[in-house]
Each structure stands twice: as C-alpha cells, then as structure tokens.
Design a protein around this motif. Structure first.
Motif, PDB file in Angstrom:
ATOM      1  N   GLY A 170       0.812  -1.212   0.000  1.00 40.43           N
ATOM      2  CA  GLY A 170       0.000   0.000   0.000  1.00 40.43           C
ATOM      3  C   GLY A 170       0.845   1.260   0.000  1.00 40.43           C
ATOM      4  O   GLY A 170       0.548   2.224  -0.720  1.00 40.43           O
ATOM      5  N   MET A 171       1.906   1.273   0.779  1.00 39.84           N
ATOM      6  CA  MET A 171       2.786   2.444   0.810  1.00 39.84           C
ATOM      7  C   MET A 171       3.507   2.622  -0.517  1.00 39.84           C
ATOM      8  O   MET A 171       3.706   3.746  -0.984  1.00 39.84           O
ATOM      9  CB  MET A 171       3.793   2.301   1.951  1.00 39.84           C
ATOM     10  CG  MET A 171       3.198   2.548   3.326  1.00 39.84           C
ATOM     11  SD  MET A 171       2.401   4.180   3.461  1.00 39.84           S
ATOM     12  CE  MET A 171       3.780   5.265   3.083  1.00 39.84           C
ATOM     13  N   ARG A 172       3.892   1.521  -1.129  1.00 36.38           N
ATOM     14  CA  ARG A 172       4.546   1.609  -2.433  1.00 36.38           C
ATOM     15  C   ARG A 172       3.592   2.200  -3.468  1.00 36.38           C
ATOM     16  O   ARG A 172       3.991   3.000  -4.322  1.00 36.38           O
ATOM     17  CB  ARG A 172       5.016   0.214  -2.870  1.00 36.38           C
ATOM     18  CG  ARG A 172       5.997   0.233  -4.038  1.00 36.38           C
ATOM     19  CD  ARG A 172       6.637  -1.126  -4.226  1.00 36.38           C
ATOM     20  NE  ARG A 172       5.722  -2.081  -4.833  1.00 36.38           N
ATOM     21  CZ  ARG A 172       5.575  -2.234  -6.151  1.00 36.38           C
ATOM     22  NH1 ARG A 172       6.264  -1.474  -6.993  1.00 36.38           N
ATOM     23  NH2 ARG A 172       4.739  -3.130  -6.627  1.00 36.38           N
ATOM     24  N   PHE A 173       2.308   1.830  -3.367  1.00 35.37           N
ATOM     25  CA  PHE A 173       1.303   2.375  -4.277  1.00 35.37           C
ATOM     26  C   PHE A 173       1.156   3.882  -4.082  1.00 35.37           C
ATOM     27  O   PHE A 173       1.093   4.643  -5.057  1.00 35.37           O
ATOM     28  CB  PHE A 173      -0.042   1.684  -4.046  1.00 35.37           C
ATOM     29  CG  PHE A 173      -1.149   2.200  -4.924  1.00 35.37           C
ATOM     30  CD1 PHE A 173      -1.379   1.637  -6.170  1.00 35.37           C
ATOM     31  CD2 PHE A 173      -1.956   3.252  -4.517  1.00 35.37           C
ATOM     32  CE1 PHE A 173      -2.389   2.116  -6.995  1.00 35.37           C
ATOM     33  CE2 PHE A 173      -2.969   3.738  -5.325  1.00 35.37           C
ATOM     34  CZ  PHE A 173      -3.184   3.167  -6.573  1.00 35.37           C
ATOM     35  N   VAL A 174       1.093   4.333  -2.833  1.00 35.03           N
ATOM     36  CA  VAL A 174       0.912   5.759  -2.554  1.00 35.03           C
ATOM     37  C   VAL A 174       2.087   6.566  -3.112  1.00 35.03           C
ATOM     38  O   VAL A 174       1.893   7.627  -3.726  1.00 35.03           O
ATOM     39  CB  VAL A 174       0.757   6.000  -1.039  1.00 35.03           C
ATOM     40  CG1 VAL A 174       0.788   7.494  -0.723  1.00 35.03           C
ATOM     41  CG2 VAL A 174      -0.551   5.388  -0.543  1.00 35.03           C
ATOM     42  N   ARG A 175       3.301   6.072  -2.913  1.00 33.41           N
ATOM     43  CA  ARG A 175       4.470   6.788  -3.443  1.00 33.41           C
ATOM     44  C   ARG A 175       4.429   6.845  -4.966  1.00 33.41           C
ATOM     45  O   ARG A 175       4.717   7.888  -5.578  1.00 33.41           O
ATOM     46  CB  ARG A 175       5.757   6.116  -2.957  1.00 33.41           C
ATOM     47  CG  ARG A 175       6.034   6.303  -1.472  1.00 33.41           C
ATOM     48  CD  ARG A 175       7.453   5.897  -1.125  1.00 33.41           C
ATOM     49  NE  ARG A 175       7.659   4.469  -1.311  1.00 33.41           N
ATOM     50  CZ  ARG A 175       7.500   3.562  -0.355  1.00 33.41           C
ATOM     51  NH1 ARG A 175       7.118   3.943   0.859  1.00 33.41           N
ATOM     52  NH2 ARG A 175       7.726   2.286  -0.588  1.00 33.41           N
ATOM     53  N   SER A 176       4.069   5.728  -5.581  1.00 31.31           N
ATOM     54  CA  SER A 176       3.997   5.686  -7.039  1.00 31.31           C
ATOM     55  C   SER A 176       2.902   6.613  -7.562  1.00 31.31           C
ATOM     56  O   SER A 176       3.098   7.337  -8.547  1.00 31.31           O
ATOM     57  CB  SER A 176       3.736   4.246  -7.498  1.00 31.31           C
ATOM     58  OG  SER A 176       3.507   4.187  -8.889  1.00 31.31           O
ATOM     59  N   GLU A 177       1.748   6.589  -6.901  1.00 33.65           N
ATOM     60  CA  GLU A 177       0.632   7.429  -7.334  1.00 33.65           C
ATOM     61  C   GLU A 177       0.977   8.908  -7.220  1.00 33.65           C
ATOM     62  O   GLU A 177       0.673   9.707  -8.121  1.00 33.65           O
ATOM     63  CB  GLU A 177      -0.601   7.114  -6.492  1.00 33.65           C
ATOM     64  CG  GLU A 177      -1.837   7.914  -6.897  1.00 33.65           C
ATOM     65  CD  GLU A 177      -3.029   7.592  -6.026  1.00 33.65           C
ATOM     66  OE1 GLU A 177      -4.085   7.219  -6.571  1.00 33.65           O
ATOM     67  OE2 GLU A 177      -2.911   7.714  -4.785  1.00 33.65           O
ATOM     68  N   THR A 178       1.627   9.285  -6.125  1.00 27.04           N
ATOM     69  CA  THR A 178       2.001  10.690  -5.945  1.00 27.04           C
ATOM     70  C   THR A 178       2.965  11.142  -7.039  1.00 27.04           C
ATOM     71  O   THR A 178       2.818  12.234  -7.612  1.00 27.04           O
ATOM     72  CB  THR A 178       2.637  10.894  -4.560  1.00 27.04           C
ATOM     73  OG1 THR A 178       1.696  10.511  -3.548  1.00 27.04           O
ATOM     74  CG2 THR A 178       3.021  12.350  -4.347  1.00 27.04           C
ATOM     75  N   ALA A 179       3.951  10.303  -7.353  1.00 28.63           N
ATOM     76  CA  ALA A 179       4.914  10.649  -8.403  1.00 28.63           C
ATOM     77  C   ALA A 179       4.222  10.753  -9.762  1.00 28.63           C
ATOM     78  O   ALA A 179       4.516  11.658 -10.560  1.00 28.63           O
ATOM     79  CB  ALA A 179       6.023   9.603  -8.454  1.00 28.63           C
TER      80      ALA A 179
END
Length: 229
Positions: A170-179
């Motif tokens: 989930g955290m990896r998704f949030v970082r990717s989505e923000t970028a």
C-alpha cells in the motif's frame, strides 16, 4: 463442452480486448506445465482519469513474470495477485485446489491463486495479452470496496498468515501514485491522499465487521447482497 476443456478463460463484460491475439497470447503461458493460472495486462480505458489510469499502470506493468511460492518472501501478498477480469486457468489446477470459494465477499480469484501457489503451482502474468479495463471510482466507492477487502481478509485469515500483510504494498502504491500525479495531474494529489485515508478507514472497519450489525455492513460495503445470506 466444459468437461472437455483444458483451460478456462475469464473476461468480464466491461473488458475490451486490446488486440485480436490477446486470448491466444494469454493461453501461451500454459506451455509451461507448472503454470496453473495466468492473468493478462489491464490497460486504462482511453477516457480514464489520472487516478484510475495510474492504478492500472501500477498493478499491470509492461513486463511479464512467473511467480511461485519462492517469491513470497520478496513479493508478499502480491505473489497471489490475479484478476478474473482477464485471466485463464488450467482446469486441472483449478479443480485440484477446490475451485472457486462460494462464501467469500470479494477476491475469489486471489483465493484460488493463493491456494495454487501454496499447492506448488505457478502463476503467470502475461503483459503481451492485454485488455482495456479500468474504473474511475468515486471516493465513497473506494471506501466501500476497501471495506469489502477488509471483510475478506478477516474471514480468510490464512491469506495474510501465509503471504503477509498488505501495508508495505500500500505504501509503495501511494508513493507511485504521488509521483505519477505530480507529472500528469498535480492538482489531484490532495484528493488522492484523502482517498488513501478513506481506503485505509474502509479496510480497517471491514476487519472489524464482526462487531458491526448486519444493517450497517450492508451500507458500508459495495457488495450488499453478500449480507443477505
């Protein structure tokens, strides 16, 4: 006819084949006799919003892979990722793990995929077999969807026991989505972060479903009919 079939293909009504050869490419994964199931790539619809488009790009990369139980330490719950929106199963493998569960609220495809992995089968992801399939969920829909995922995880505890918790992914998704949004739609970053909080709240509430009355669970989740059983 189904009795004679060696493979079973799933394609939801809102998934559109990206090429005429998508199903042939999908079935090619079964050339490896240890592959029990394969899913194809899901591309965003051409009119998909930035948030929906990123979700597809994150979960369905442009490179294929084959996963087995040896990948669990590195990939965790992602090892058993599979979507029936566009997937195929080796019928013998599907039968060997008991077929699809009848009593889950959500994620029957992941349950089958996880059982295959634990039984020694491999799962393939074929990026060359693609469909256009995406959703632009409203925030309330995201909350309800993740409530149902929380219910599924608490009622199928073996998934997290065997594959690990989903928080890291989930955290990896949030970082990717923000970028991704920073490059394509920076004005949506605040709403995306708020959407993430709603997902987390829905998921955690779903895991507490045993303490909630049925009428409330019907309202909180997306799959209302499940609670009529």
């Amino acid at each position: 006819m189904l009795e004679e079939a060696e493979f079973v293909v799933f394609l939801t009504q809102d998934a559109i084949l990206a090429t005429p050869y998508a199903i042939n490419n999908l079935l090619a994964a079964f050339a490896d006799p240890t592959v029990g199931a394969v899913c194809g790539r899901q591309l965003p619809h051409r009119d998909a919003g930035p948030i929906g488009a990123h979700a597809r790009r994150f979960n369905y990369p442009d490179g294929g892979s084959v996963r087995s139980a040896s990948d669990i330490p590195a990939l965790g719950i992602k090892t058993a990722f599979l979507s029936n929106s566009f997937a195929a199963y080796r019928k013998s493998a599907l039968i060997s793990v008991g077929g699809f569960p009848q009593d889950v609220i959500f994620g029957e495809d992941m349950c089958v995929a996880a059982r295959m992995i634990l039984s020694g089968w491999k799962l393939a992801y074929c990026a060359d077999a693609a469909v256009h399939h995406s959703h632009d969920y409203r925030m309330a829909q995201e909350f309800r969807r993740y409530f149902d995922i929380g219910v599924m995880h608490v009622r199928e505890p073996w998934l997290l026991e065997k594959f690990g918790k989903p928080e890291g992914e989930g955290m990896r998704f949030v970082r990717s989505e923000t970028a991704w949004l920073w490059q394509h739609a920076p004005q949506l970053i605040p709403s995306a972060w708020f959407r993430t909080l709603l997902k987390l709240a829905g998921y955690r509430l779903g895991k507490m479903e045993a303490d909630l009355p049925v009428w409330m669970k019907r309202r909180l989740g997306m799959l209302h009919g499940y609670w009529n059983a």
